[in-house]
Design an enzyme around this catalytic site. Structure first.
Site, PDB file in Angstrom:
ATOM      1  N   ARG A   1       0.838  -1.207   0.000  1.00  0.00           N
ATOM      2  CA  ARG A   1       0.000   0.000   0.000  1.00  0.00           C
ATOM      3  C   ARG A   1       0.871   1.256   0.000  1.00  0.00           C
ATOM      4  O   ARG A   1       0.992   1.948  -0.987  1.00  0.00           O
ATOM      5  CB  ARG A   1      -0.953  -0.031   1.208  1.00  0.00           C
ATOM      6  N   ASP A   2       1.507   1.538   1.127  1.00  0.00           N
ATOM      7  CA  ASP A   2       2.320   2.748   1.231  1.00  0.00           C
ATOM      8  C   ASP A   2       3.465   2.734   0.227  1.00  0.00           C
ATOM      9  O   ASP A   2       3.859   3.773  -0.298  1.00  0.00           O
ATOM     10  CB  ASP A   2       2.868   2.868   2.659  1.00  0.00           C
TER      11      ASP A   2
ATOM     12  N   ASN B   1       9.814   4.363   3.029  1.00  0.00           N
ATOM     13  CA  ASN B   1       9.808   3.899   4.414  1.00  0.00           C
ATOM     14  C   ASN B   1      11.142   3.248   4.745  1.00  0.00           C
ATOM     15  O   ASN B   1      11.922   2.890   3.860  1.00  0.00           O
ATOM     16  CB  ASN B   1       8.700   2.858   4.596  1.00  0.00           C
TER      17      ASN B   1
ATOM     18  N   CYS C   1       4.385   9.510  -0.150  1.00  0.00           N
ATOM     19  CA  CYS C   1       3.003   9.974  -0.123  1.00  0.00           C
ATOM     20  C   CYS C   1       2.820  11.067  -1.166  1.00  0.00           C
ATOM     21  O   CYS C   1       3.621  12.013  -1.216  1.00  0.00           O
ATOM     22  CB  CYS C   1       2.644  10.497   1.268  1.00  0.00           C
TER      23      CYS C   1
ATOM     24  N   HIS D   1       6.167   4.536  12.663  1.00  0.00           N
ATOM     25  CA  HIS D   1       6.164   4.509  11.197  1.00  0.00           C
ATOM     26  C   HIS D   1       7.114   5.610  10.737  1.00  0.00           C
ATOM     27  O   HIS D   1       6.802   6.798  10.847  1.00  0.00           O
ATOM     28  CB  HIS D   1       4.744   4.766  10.675  1.00  0.00           C
TER      29      HIS D   1
ATOM     30  N   HIS E   1       9.588   7.190   7.747  1.00  0.00           N
ATOM     31  CA  HIS E   1      10.211   7.310   6.429  1.00  0.00           C
ATOM     32  C   HIS E   1      11.687   7.636   6.641  1.00  0.00           C
ATOM     33  O   HIS E   1      12.062   8.252   7.643  1.00  0.00           O
ATOM     34  CB  HIS E   1       9.498   8.382   5.604  1.00  0.00           C
TER      35      HIS E   1
END
Length: 280
Positions: A11-12, A245, A236, A203, A205
């Site tokens: 997803r990300d 990430n 994003c 989370h 990056h």
């Protein structure tokens, strides 16, 4: 400490990727990751294809993957409509994603911060009604690409809102990758007055190679769940300057070197990298 990892690459990792990955390849990607020992895999996102076109095939991805019983397959949902679209695919958990920043809410969700939290509260009610666990991922938990520095107390107040919604996990997301270890300490000092460390996750990056420093700070505070992405994928479309990430293998190697344990099978992870690299 035993550390659990949520793999977010499907997803990300793909939502802002320069390559358009076909649906079948996304399914191959999730299936390859399913054998690596992850506690959770963020499989896709039921968002509007107008805003995030690379996630337009969410239903097909969820229909096509082969589920491993030990893995939770999580999906992101932006509102009640997204939840209703996801529900037929029986997600093991959902993720809602408000932001600490008014500016980021306007760009990411096209609404004020107050409205976005109200929308997610409605999603939470729907999820609770059918016993689906909720992860609250708090974007810009320290720094916003538009508004700059975010005060720790603002983050703590927003964490309390997510607790009030009944989130079983709350992720503090360094959406841009600019948070330092010192900033993480100040954020956690405020947040831990509201939430216990066992429901928090990190989370990060890795834009400025700060992710592992922040992981260390979170572990020292008792946090034992982290997001990462295979091959360091991520970004994003609404976070200017954000890069990928923290790389999953980089994270696991660091954790093992620090004496922590994980359920990750490094041979399986290397195999998954070899499968996924040509797809992306």
């Amino acid at each position: 400490m035993h550390i659990k990892i949520c793999e977010v690459a499907p997803r990300d990792g793909l939502q802002n990727h320069t390559v358009d990955v076909p649906t079948d390849d996304k399914i191959t990607m999730v299936n390859a990751l399913s054998g690596c020992g992850f506690s959770i895999i963020e499989a896709t996102s039921f968002v509007s294809p107008k805003w995030v076109p690379k996630m337009a095939d969410a239903s097909a991805v969820m229909t096509g993957i082969s589920r491993t019983p030990s893995v939770q397959y999580m999906v992101l949902v932006p509102n009640s409509r997204g939840f209703e679209n996801a529900l037929p695919h029986a997600p093991d958990a959902i993720c809602i994603f408000p932001a600490t920043s008014e500016d980021f809410c306007q760009r990411n969700l096209n609404a004020t911060k107050a409205v976005t939290f109200a929308r997610f509260a409605e999603v939470a009610k729907l999820a609770h009604a059918v016993n689906i666990p909720i992860k609250g991922s708090l974007s810009c938990a320290g720094y916003c690409p538009y508004a700059g520095d975010i005060a720790p107390q603002t983050i703590a107040d927003d964490v309390q809102k997510l607790l009030d919604m009944g989130c079983s996990e709350i992720s503090l997301a360094d959406t841009v990758g600019k948070i330092t270890a010192e900033k993480s300490k100040s954020v956690l000092d405020a947040v831990l007055k509201h939430a216990k460390p066992d429901i928090l996750s990190g989370h990060f990056h890795d834009t400025h190679d700060l992710a592992l420093d922040n992981v260390g700070v979170y572990i020292d505070a008792g946090v034992s769940l982290f997001d990462s992405a295979i091959l360091g994928l991520g970004g994003c479309p609404f976070a200017v300057g954000a890069r990928g990430n923290v790389d999953t293998k980089k994270l696991v190697t660091y954790l093992h070197a620090q004496g922590h344990t994980t359920d990750i099978d490094m041979d399986a992870l290397t195999h998954a990298e070899n499968v996924i690299r040509p797809l992306v």
